[in-house]
Enzyme design. Structure first.
Site, mmCIF file in Angstrom:
data_model
loop_
_atom_site.group_PDB
_atom_site.id
_atom_site.type_symbol
_atom_site.label_atom_id
_atom_site.label_comp_id
_atom_site.label_asym_id
_atom_site.label_seq_id
_atom_site.Cartn_x
_atom_site.Cartn_y
_atom_site.Cartn_z
ATOM 1 N N GLY A 120 37.993 -96.511 14.387
ATOM 2 C CA GLY A 120 36.998 -95.890 13.526
ATOM 3 C C GLY A 120 37.353 -96.041 12.056
ATOM 4 C CE1 TYR A 121 41.390 -94.406 6.745
ATOM 5 C CE2 TYR A 121 42.280 -96.610 7.039
ATOM 6 C CZ TYR A 121 42.088 -95.493 6.250
ATOM 7 O OH TYR A 121 42.584 -95.468 4.961
ATOM 8 C CB SER A 122 39.673 -100.707 11.395
ATOM 9 O OG SER A 122 41.056 -100.483 11.554
ATOM 10 C CB SER A 131 35.091 -95.923 8.159
ATOM 11 O OG SER A 131 36.484 -95.769 7.949
#
Length: 256
Positions: free
Chosen positions: A160-162, A164
């Site tokens: 999810g971080y990547s 985003s």
């Protein structure tokens, strides 16, 4: 003209999200040291007496504190409305609020994905749209996103971080394309491996810590103070012809 004058932010107001600690606090303090008044916001920022507020006021600048849960769309819109009610029209917007959830993709739950995308990408778009609208009306403004090395790389156990942060890179360029000719510059800063709360798990793993450190040509992890120069540059008239850029501050990691 004295070139140093182009870095002067006197008379400007900067809105800095995620300013309570880490990179966000470092950037808020740097902008204040260059002359800007600060409106700071984070989910848990004290409404008075925070460390960042004390630092900004010690620099002779004003500080207005706000709380906002960036994972809650209603909270975000209420915050935007409160800024308008308080007659705060930022000249500079630093979109730094963010979160990270670590778990292998096959075990990564939907609610984690949704929260990270909402905080790191959707909320950044909405805040930029709302603040950017008034900047466009005035014909001037600076928007700075906090991107990441994972704007360029995939990362491990942080899907999810990547996703985003990849989106932040494209959002930076999309807004720069639309708004650059209307007096609003949109850029991003991509931190490398920085000693903050977000990297505590990595720094606590001896093998990962050593592997990361061995790849950084400067031989150290970064600190929030390393972002003072970059953020003041992108917030000031010194960067008036810089638009759609992702400035990497990583001790040389991406060049390795």
């Amino acid at each position: 003209m004295n070139v140093l004058n182009s870095f002067d932010l006197s008379g400007k107001t900067a809105l800095v999200s995620g300013c309570k600690r880490g990179i966000g606090r470092g950037m808020a303090e740097a902008l204040a040291s260059a002359g800007a008044d600060i409106a700071g916001v984070s989910a848990s920022l004290e409404l008075s007496g925070s460390e960042v507020e004390d630092s900004v006021r010690d620099l002779g600048r004003s500080f207005e504190a706000y709380q906002c849960d960036f994972s809650d769309r209603a909270s975000l819109l209420a915050f935007v409305n409160q800024l308008e009610a308080d007659e705060i029209a930022p000249d500079i917007l630093v979109n730094n609020a963010g979160t990270i959830k670590r778990k292998p993709t096959a075990e990564h739950p939907d609610d984690w994905w949704d929260e990270v995308i909402e905080v790191n990408l959707s909320a950044q778009f909405i805040l930029s749209r709302e603040i950017g609208r008034s900047m466009l009306a005035r014909g001037s403004g600076k928007i700075i996103f906090t991107a990441s090395l994972l704007t360029f790389q995939g990362g491990i156990n942080v899907p999810g971080y990547s996703a985003s942060k990849g989106g932040i890179g494209q959002l930076t360029k999309a807004l720069a394309n639309e708004w650059g000719g209307k007096g609003v510059n949109v850029n991003a800063i991509a931190p490398g491996y920085i000693a903050t709360d977000n990297t505590e798990a990595l720094r606590g793993d001896p093998d990962r810590y050593k592997a990361i450190l061995d790849r950084i040509p400067q031989g150290r992890w970064g600190t929030p103070e390393d972002f003072a120069g970059p953020v003041v540059f992108l917030a000031s008239s010194a960067s008036d012809y810089v638009n759609g850029e992702i400035l990497v501050v990583d001790g040389g990691w991406m060049g390795r």
